[in-house]
Design an enzyme around this catalytic site. Structure first.
Site, PDB file in Angstrom:
ATOM      1  N   SER A   1       0.826  -1.206   0.000  1.00 57.29           N
ATOM      2  CA  SER A   1       0.000   0.000   0.000  1.00 57.29           C
ATOM      3  C   SER A   1       0.863   1.259   0.000  1.00 57.29           C
ATOM      4  O   SER A   1       1.989   1.273   0.509  1.00 57.29           O
ATOM      5  CB  SER A   1      -0.934   0.007   1.213  1.00 57.29           C
TER       6      SER A   1
ATOM      7  N   TYR B   1      -2.541   0.830  10.568  1.00 59.31           N
ATOM      8  CA  TYR B   1      -2.339   0.474   9.159  1.00 59.31           C
ATOM      9  C   TYR B   1      -1.002   1.019   8.663  1.00 59.31           C
ATOM     10  O   TYR B   1      -0.210   0.298   8.055  1.00 59.31           O
ATOM     11  CB  TYR B   1      -3.499   1.009   8.320  1.00 59.31           C
TER      12      TYR B   1
END
Length: 169
Positions: free
Chosen positions: A136, A149
């Site tokens: 990501s 995250y």
């Protein structure tokens, strides 16, 4: 890397990026695309479109990843490309409970460690292979509003860099 004729394994393959990767590898001529996901029914549904099997795998458990790798290689040959793609986005800030931090750590980072631990020595011994870790943009920048995250994706990027630097790819 040319995909035609290769054995590919994808975790988190029941939906999203993992499903798209599995479908693309099949279109590009992969000999087998093994699909793993915690969502067994979803993994099976994707696998019916492909030349390859599916397996229920909890990537937070090293034994599940080892079994997925061993089963795929025993039944279809050496894995040429392992896509460690499964990931979760849970928790938010520093006040996120420890058990949530632990779970996202296990899925977003340790799953990559487990795959590398079981595949890198084999790939070195046979002279090749690829690990593809989905990390990501949050692993390069930050995910505003989600420390859990961002931190785990940053760690995944660092792991991939370390593997590349220490193993020559």
């Amino acid at each position: 890397m040319k995909i035609a004729g290769r054995v590919v394994a994808v975790t988190g393959g029941a939906k999203g990026i993992g499903r798209a990767l599995a479908r693309r590898f099949a279109r590009d001529g992969a000999r087998h695309v093994a699909v793993a996901d915690l969502d067994d029914a979803g993994a099976r549904a994707v696998a019916t479109e492909l030349p390859g099997p599916s397996m229920r795998v909890d990537v937070s458990r090293e034994s599940d990843i080892a079994t997925f790798i061993d089963t795929t290689e025993r039944n279809h040959g050496p894995i040429d490309l392992f896509c460690s793609n499964a990931g979760i986005g849970i928790g938010r800030g520093l006040d996120t409970p420890n058990d949530v931090w632990q779970k996202i750590w296990e899925v977003n980072l340790m799953a990559h460690v487990y795959a590398a631990r079981h595949l890198v020595p084999r790939m070195i011994a046979r002279g090749g292979g690829y690990l593809l870790n989905t990390a990501s943009a949050a692993g390069l920048l930050s995910q505003i509003g989600s420390a859990t995250y961002s931190v785990t994706k940053h760690a995944a990027v660092s792991l991939a860099e370390w593997i590349a630097l220490t193993h020559g790819h």
